[in-house]
Design an enzyme around this catalytic site. Structure first.
Site, short mmCIF file in Angstrom:
data_model
loop_
_atom_site.label_atom_id
_atom_site.label_comp_id
_atom_site.label_asym_id
_atom_site.label_seq_id
_atom_site.Cartn_x
_atom_site.Cartn_y
_atom_site.Cartn_z
N ARG A 159 0.85 -1.19 0.00
CA ARG A 159 0.00 0.00 0.00
C ARG A 159 0.89 1.24 0.00
NH1 ARG A 159 1.61 1.87 3.99
NH2 ARG A 159 0.51 3.81 3.58
N ALA A 163 0.62 5.05 -2.39
CA ALA A 163 0.49 5.30 -3.82
C ALA A 163 1.77 5.01 -4.61
CB ALA A 163 0.02 6.74 -4.06
N GLN A 204 -3.28 2.59 9.86
CA GLN A 204 -1.96 2.69 9.23
C GLN A 204 -1.00 3.55 10.05
OE1 GLN A 204 -4.91 3.24 7.65
NE2 GLN A 204 -4.86 2.51 5.54
N ASP A 227 -2.61 10.54 -2.60
CA ASP A 227 -2.85 9.48 -3.58
C ASP A 227 -3.18 10.05 -4.95
OD1 ASP A 227 -3.16 6.57 -2.18
OD2 ASP A 227 -3.59 8.19 -0.79
N ASN A 280 -6.40 11.88 -0.18
CA ASN A 280 -5.49 11.12 0.70
C ASN A 280 -6.35 10.31 1.65
OD1 ASN A 280 -2.72 10.54 1.48
ND2 ASN A 280 -3.20 11.57 3.41
N LYS A 281 -5.72 9.56 2.52
CA LYS A 281 -6.42 8.66 3.42
C LYS A 281 -7.54 9.38 4.16
CE LYS A 281 -5.79 5.20 3.61
NZ LYS A 281 -6.46 4.12 2.85
#
Length: 375
Positions: free
Chosen positions: A46, A48, A230, A271, A281-282
């Site tokens: 994981r 990007a 994460q 990302d 993004n996350k």
């Protein structure tokens, strides 16, 4: 650690299974296209940039498998030349990998680069030898072109991460100098370190580089990053291994940490960056940006220029991946922590409006507003 590599034969990819960290550091070997698809989908690999590198390595391994005589016979029939059969097979594998996660632009970017490299080699070979009939030789040339492109993608990312880290570290020094602080505080969200890239990372790169050089005293607050954790599992793990002063916090603690005056800048990865600067993004990144705006804290996006999608006008045009509701209900728990059958909304990403972003740091420098012109 090198988180992505080929096996000895070059027909498989070896990765560290990030879904098991930090409890277990386990390397796994992937040889089947479905395994490679699941590795991306299930977050065994994981980040990007790392996904892009993995896709290129995976396509290289799969194309090497196509060099076996049985594979050559199966893809090179009367309907087309051997080269065309290999290109079509490569595209099929690429489309499979591309479909695993829709938000990060690096995945499709890497697949397109590898396919383009094979096509360039095909046309070059035809020009040099228009009447060649050696199927195996043609396949090997294409496979070698794919491998060279994959290696180029990896080495480019290494250099990009180093450059991003340098620019980010200089920005940290600038802020610390302007405010005359003895110890700087950085808040991160999700994971954008070496595991998510090649070396150093993007958002974590400046922190690791500054720690190595010993030129700046700082500490890091790492959001846990629900629901897949994460930040807790990977960011805290990487920073602790690097000997950096890191404090793990729950996502909903970011506000009080900022209010206490402990945070002087926010660093996150990305990302996909739209042409106007809106950034995916996350999930939870946009909330951090909104809080930072409220408390007057600069908010930075760090990522390679390959994450900038100039064909995507705004953040509204970025597809947002939705994941399994059970990641919220029961993942990481011994038993479900929500009522059975309760509805869940589980987007993997959100979009941070460009107006909330202080600057976007790429390998080419620090890009400040207006992003629609300066990107």
């Amino acid at each position: 650690m090198k988180n992505i590599d080929w096996n000895e034969k070059g027909d498989g990819v070896i990765i560290i299974d990030q879904s098991l960290l930090p409890g277990e550091e386990k390397y796994i070997e992937l040889t089947e296209p479905e395994e490679m698809y699941r590795a991306i989908k299930e977050l065994q690999v994981r980040g990007a940039p790392a996904i892009g590198i993995f896709a290129a390595y995976a396509l290289t391994a799969l194309m090497r498998q196509e060099l076996k005589p049985k594979a050559i016979r199966s893809c090179c029939g009367a309907s087309g030349t051997s080269d065309e059969g290999f290109i079509q097979k490569l595209r099929t594998y690429g489309d499979l990998l591309r479909s695993s996660r829709p938000t990060a632009v690096n995945l499709g970017w890497a697949v397109d680069r590898v396919v383009h490299a094979a096509r360039v080699e095909m046309f070059r070979a035809r020009k040099e030898q228009p009447d060649r009939l050696n199927v195996n030789a043609g396949a090997r040339r294409l496979a070698e072109a794919v491998k060279k492109e994959a290696e180029a993608i990896y080495h480019e990312d290494v250099e990009m991460c180093k450059s991003i880290s340098r620019y980010g570290m200089e920005e940290m020094k600038r802020i610390a100098g302007e405010k005359g602080m003895e110890k700087m505080g950085i808040l991160t969200h999700c994971n954008a370190g070496p595991l998510a890239t090649s070396e150093y990372g993007t958002a974590l790169g400046p922190l690791i580089l500054a720690s190595e050089e010993g030129t700046l005293d700082f500490r890091v607050f790492a959001d846990e990053t629900r629901p897949l954790l994460q930040g807790a599992r990977l960011t805290a793990y990487e920073l602790q291994k690097a000997g950096i002063d890191v404090t793990l916090i729950c996502d909903n603690m970011a506000s009080i940490v900022m209010k206490n005056g402990w945070v002087h800048a926010c660093f996150t990865g990305c990302d996909r960056v739209a042409a106007n600067g809106d950034t995916a993004n996350k999930i939870g990144t946009s909330a951090v940006a909104i809080l930072a705006k409220h408390y007057g804290i600069p908010f930075y996006i760090l990522g390679p220029s390959s994450s900038i999608d100039r064909n995507c006008p705004t953040g509204s045009d970025i597809p947002i991946e939705e994941r399994d509701p059970d990641e919220i209900r029961e993942k990481f728990y011994e038993k479900p922590m929500a009522p059975e059958g309760v509805k869940c909304y589980n987007p993997a990403f959100d979009v941070t409006d460009h107006e909330l972003i202080t600057a976007i740091i790429t390998e080419k420098g620090i890009i400040r507003p207006p992003f629609d012109k300066n990107l």
